[in-house]
Design a protein around this motif. Structure first.
Motif, PDB file in Angstrom:
ATOM      1  N   TRP A  14      -5.260   1.803  -6.539  1.00 47.49           N
ATOM      2  CA  TRP A  14      -4.086   0.718  -6.285  1.00 47.49           C
ATOM      3  C   TRP A  14      -4.758  -0.212  -5.210  1.00 47.49           C
ATOM      4  N   VAL A  15      -5.048   0.713  -3.956  1.00 53.59           N
ATOM      5  CA  VAL A  15      -5.270  -0.147  -2.699  1.00 53.59           C
ATOM      6  C   VAL A  15      -6.713  -0.880  -2.888  1.00 53.59           C
ATOM      7  N   GLY A  25       1.845  -0.025 -10.489  1.00 55.58           N
ATOM      8  CA  GLY A  25       1.548   0.896  -9.227  1.00 55.58           C
ATOM      9  C   GLY A  25       1.781   2.378  -9.416  1.00 55.58           C
ATOM     10  N   TRP A  26       2.956   2.767 -10.436  1.00 55.25           N
ATOM     11  CA  TRP A  26       3.450   4.016 -10.426  1.00 55.25           C
ATOM     12  C   TRP A  26       2.514   4.645 -11.705  1.00 55.25           C
ATOM     13  N   ASP A  48      -3.625   5.502  -9.369  1.00 59.27           N
ATOM     14  CA  ASP A  48      -3.839   6.449  -8.132  1.00 59.27           C
ATOM     15  C   ASP A  48      -3.932   5.620  -6.933  1.00 59.27           C
ATOM     16  N   GLN A  49      -3.664   6.266  -5.898  1.00 60.70           N
ATOM     17  CA  GLN A  49      -3.706   5.523  -4.629  1.00 60.70           C
ATOM     18  C   GLN A  49      -4.862   4.827  -4.477  1.00 60.70           C
ATOM     19  N   LYS A  50      -5.856   5.375  -4.474  1.00 60.71           N
ATOM     20  CA  LYS A  50      -7.214   4.669  -4.149  1.00 60.71           C
ATOM     21  C   LYS A  50      -7.691   3.428  -4.977  1.00 60.71           C
ATOM     22  N   LYS A  57       3.606   1.707  -3.824  1.00 59.84           N
ATOM     23  CA  LYS A  57       2.943   1.492  -5.192  1.00 59.84           C
ATOM     24  C   LYS A  57       3.934   1.506  -6.383  1.00 59.84           C
ATOM     25  N   ASP A  58       4.628   2.659  -6.118  1.00 65.60           N
ATOM     26  CA  ASP A  58       5.488   3.116  -7.149  1.00 65.60           C
ATOM     27  C   ASP A  58       6.861   2.226  -7.482  1.00 65.60           C
ATOM     28  N   VAL A  62       0.728  -1.350  -0.051  1.00 67.20           N
ATOM     29  CA  VAL A  62       0.060   0.164   0.094  1.00 67.20           C
ATOM     30  C   VAL A  62       1.065   1.332   0.144  1.00 67.20           C
ATOM     31  N   ALA A  63       2.114   1.165   0.729  1.00 71.32           N
ATOM     32  CA  ALA A  63       2.735   2.485   1.080  1.00 71.32           C
ATOM     33  C   ALA A  63       3.862   2.566  -0.407  1.00 71.32           C
TER      34      ALA A  63
END
Length: 873
Positions: free
Chosen positions: A784-785, A776-777, A780-782, A757-758, A754-755
């Protein structure tokens, strides 16, 4: 003052410069003369060669004079020598005051200023390169517009091509001006303007000459190897016979006229010029011995010692320029792939490579190297080879370079997109070849090949693999193939169903895959790889017949029809495999029932749901299969009917089904059994040959790779196998809520993913070709999670992100080049390299290299290994 009597005449050497580049010259002088050194600091490495020394500013004639006068007064006979660019003018001035032979001070001053050199040539009525000084960006733009683009912008007083840049338009000109104006080297002096010159197209030469009483004798002619534009980094030099070249007479005349115009009367000089279509054109004239180890390479090739010649001229003697041998010599400089701090430079011993005479590190651990334009000659090593001709030296240097490695610590952002090119690629883009020859016709823009590429455009040249590249790929990919086949036995006690479930197969998929499982799957695999700065790294490995990429042979056959490229390929000993021919050799061996059939009906078969997408490249290879003795048709599994257990397509019996469909395409529904079971029944009954059985897909999936990467399974591997996995496979783990080891430390996988992703990419275990992959890169974070939590416990893996390097391709403008990241789809058949499908993108961070994302498609040629007797072309 008393005068000492010495057995050997004294040479007063002013400045010694860098050890790796000038020790050969100092050692040569020390073998004949008593050498005294004047330098800004006390001797270090020079100490074993010099009898005494003085410390002085060697670039200031007033500060230099006392030391020279002191050393000269101690002996009856002495001469003064320098090969230090920055000390030339001061030495000439001091020599004139003391009555020592050296270059005329006025000529030395002109040699130190490129603009003054141009003015001297014009004053002598010589046709010079058009030029103008510029004190501002606007003046530089005006000068360039008057001269005509492209132009070269350079500092007036520097050397080594530092701060030099070609500009093809006003924006590039402003950038080039800022680079030249800001470039500084200690002791080199400065000027209030930069020089804007016309760009001269053609091969670049350097000529080291002796000058005695104004008589100029060209001795050493070196062909200069240049790095990528827009800069002029000198990456190597070739010394070989030149007197019979068509330009030889004109070059000699230009060199002599240039010396006469500048007023050079004594010394050893280094002239640089280009041979344009209109004849040779002077680039610059330097009043000292050539650098970059050129005189050393020349001595190895001919026996002529130009350092001694410089001393003999200073002693008012005529140097001996008689060659004792007629060989070719070449130096090649190695560089890091990106900016950083040197950790280690690994070089071969000369005894390991025929023709290699020296391999010298030019950087030490801890040295900071920055690539052009940020750094001056950021070289990590020099390789020197000697042979009967340039082909021998090139072969030796290519081999030596393949055994060399520069390890650098630097930011990962520098690794991503770093340009990494082998020697063949660099030669393809050599400035002597001109832009018109840096593209290959036959594929790009041809509709049939665009169709075969699934609608994508073709690359405008093939990629090139060295013999070492191919050998390394064969070693690692064969090793990995064998290792994957052994996983069920090592980790599951031979239980294939347990293995199938572990890699993520559903019950339906496992049922069908295990039907007709064979003892030995066919020796076919395709690896998708990136070349990182440390070598090739694997994204996935597919086994069996559902490989794709077999267009590569047809692409290569089209490219080799380009006459210019065919000549280049012949000179470089480039070949290409015929992948389909090799695959059908395996097919016929595994399907003996086809032996009695004149032209077996071969059904190239995909899954119904993906057929329309894959149909184009399936049809693309139909002509090739015809040439190989088959009657090919293109279809999907739903097109078959079954009569008396036989497989029928369009009213004709199918002899062999070439399977492209995958277990990952088979949904858990009755329709899957209805489509697959009749085919498996026919294969089991001997009514049709199935090439290849579905159990091939057990091994070639990302779940199998995760098992090899998992630290909990390392005990099941040998030391060599662990080294193989570490070398080629990035860190890969099943997506589970558990602790894992990452870079030697225990981490909680999900919170880490989660922390970070890039650094990671999420992949389904059973699908190929980028389907279902989430970088992951680029996410977007949402999202990805969400995708990460959906994947937990399912048929998915997390893999560490790879950082692809780039190489040059000619741009659409037909003049400049652009860097592209290349994904290599490398095929292995029967344990041998069988070709590469290359896909290139301009953005190395794109994540998924696909036609939908602008990828261009092509093939690879490789250097044939003479030991293998390869000859396919």
């Amino acid at each position: 003052m008393s005068v000492m009597t010495t057995e050997r005449p004294r040479v007063i050497l002013v400045g010694s410069r860098i050890r790796q580049y000038r020790e050969y010259a100092l050692a040569s002088l020390a073998a004949r003369y008593e050498v005294t050194l004047i330098a800004p600091e006390a001797p270090s490495w020079q100490a074993k060669y010099v009898d005494t020394h003085r410390i002085a500013d060697t670039t200031d004639a007033h500060k230099l004079f006392p030391s020279v006068a002191d050393l000269r007064g101690e002996v009856a006979e002495a001469a003064i020598v320098t090969w230090d660019e920055w000390s030339l003018a001061a030495v000439s001035s001091v020599a004139a005051r003391l009555g020592l032979r050296a270059m005329d001070p006025a000529a030395a001053k002109i040699c130190r200023d490129k603009y003054a050199t141009r003015q001297a040539l014009e004053a002598a009525g010589m046709a010079a390169v058009r030029h103008a000084p510029a004190a501002s960006e606007d003046e530089a733009v005006a000068a360039a517009e008057a001269i005509g683009f492209p132009v070269v912008v350079k500092p007036r007083t520097l050397g080594g091509s530092f701060g030099v840049m070609v500009a093809r338009d006003a924006d590039g000109l402003r950038q080039a001006y800022r680079l030249a104006a800001a470039s500084r080297l200690q002791g080199a002096g400065t000027a209030d303007t930069v020089l804007v010159e016309e760009y001269v197209e053609g091969p670049e030469l350097s000529v080291d000459s002796t000058v005695v009483d104004g008589v100029v004798t060209p001795v050493c002619v070196a062909r200069k190897r240049l790095g990528p534009q827009p800069y002029f980094e000198e990456v190597g030099h070739l010394v070989t016979g030149w007197q019979d070249e068509p330009w030889a007479e004109a070059v000699v005349e230009l060199v002599r006229d240039s010396h006469r115009a500048v007023g050079v009367d004594y010394g050893v000089t280094h002239t640089e010029l280009r041979v344009s279509a209109e004849g040779p054109r002077l680039i610059e004239l330097n009043g000292r011995l050539g650098g970059d180890l050129i005189p050393h390479v020349h001595q190895l090739a001919t026996g002529i010692d130009l350092a001694v010649a410089a001393a003999e001229i200073a002693f008012e003697r005529v140097p001996d320029l008689t060659p004792t041998r007629a060989l070719s010599g070449e130096v090649r400089f190695l560089y890091p792939s990106y900016d950083g701090t040197i950790d280690r430079v690994v070089l071969p011993d000369p005894s390991e490579v025929d023709g290699l005479v020296e391999a010298v590190a030019l950087a030490e651990p801890g040295d900071e190297l920055q690539l052009p334009p940020r750094g001056l000659t950021p070289r990590s090593a020099a390789l020197i080879a000697v042979g009967e001709d340039p082909v021998e030296t090139r072969r030796a240097l290519d081999r030596a370079e393949g055994l060399s490695r520069t390890e650098v610590t630097g930011a990962s952002t520098h690794k991503l997109g770093a340009r990494v090119e082998n020697a063949v690629t660099r030669r393809f883009f050599d400035h002597e070849r001109t832009a018109a020859r840096m593209t290959v016709s036959g594929v790009r823009g041809v509709e049939w090949f665009r169709y075969g590429a699934g609608g994508g455009e073709g690359l405008n040249r093939p990629v090139f693999l060295s013999a070492d590249d191919v050998a390394g790929l064969e070693r690692d990919l064969n090793g990995l193939f064998e290792l994957l086949k052994s996983v069920p036995g090592r980790l599951f006690g031979g239980d294939l169903r347990a293995f199938a479930k572990a890699v993520g197969m559903s019950d339906t998929q496992a049922d069908l895959v295990l039907r007709g499982a064979v003892d030995e799957i066919p020796p076919l695999s395709r690896a998708d790889l990136y070349r990182e700065t440390g070598g090739f790294r694997l994204m996935e490995l597919n086994t069996g017949t559902s490989l794709g990429g077999w267009q590569m042979g047809e692409f290569a056959r089209a490219l080799i029809k380009d006459e210019e490229f065919a000549a280049f390929a012949a000179a470089e000993n480039l070949v290409y495999p015929d992948p389909l021919a090799r695959i059908t050799d395996v097919l016929r061996r595994q399907a003996p029932s086809l032996a009695g059939t004149a032209r077996p009906l071969l059904a190239i078969t995909d899954w119904p749901d993906g057929f329309e997408k894959s149909k184009c490249w399936m049809e693309f290879v139909v002509p090739a299969f015809k040439d190989l003795g088959f009657d090919p048709v293109v279809c999907h599994l739903g097109d078959f009917t079954y009569e008396d257990g036989k497989v029928v397509y369009d009213g004709r019996r199918v002899d062999v089904v070439y399977r492209l469909f995958l277990p990952g395409e088979m949904p858990d529904e009755p329709r899957t059994y209805d489509l697959v079971n009749p085919l498996l029944d026919a294969a089991e009954a001997g009514q049709v040959e199935l090439f290849a059985s579905l159990d091939c897909e057990l091994y070639g999936n990302k779940g199998s790779l995760a098992m090899l990467s998992d630290e909990r399974n390392r005990a099941a591997l040998t030391e060599d196998e662990r080294a193989l996995v570490d070398r080629i496979l990035p860190w890969t783990r099943f997506v589970r809520d558990e602790k894992v080891t990452f870079e030697g430390e225990k981490i909680d996988l999900l919170p880490y993913a989660v922390a970070n992703k890039d650094l990671l990419v999420l992949k389904p275990t059973l699908l190929y070709g980028g389907v279902g992959v989430t970088p992951g890169w680029t996410t977007d974070q949402k999202e990805w999670v969400e995708k990460l939590h959906q994947a937990v416990g399912g048929p998915f893996v997390l893999q560490r992100r790879l950082l692809p390097t780039t190489e040059r391709f000619l741009s659409e403008d037909g003049v400049t080049t652009e860097d592209m990241a290349v994904a290599y789809g490398t095929l292995m058949v029967d344990g041998k390299y069988a070709g590469t499908l290359a896909r290139g993108v301009t953005d190395p961070a794109v994540g998924i290299v696909s036609m939908l994302r602008g990828a261009q498609i092509g093939c690879a040629f490789h250097v044939a290994d003479p030991a293998d007797g390869e000859g396919e072309r």
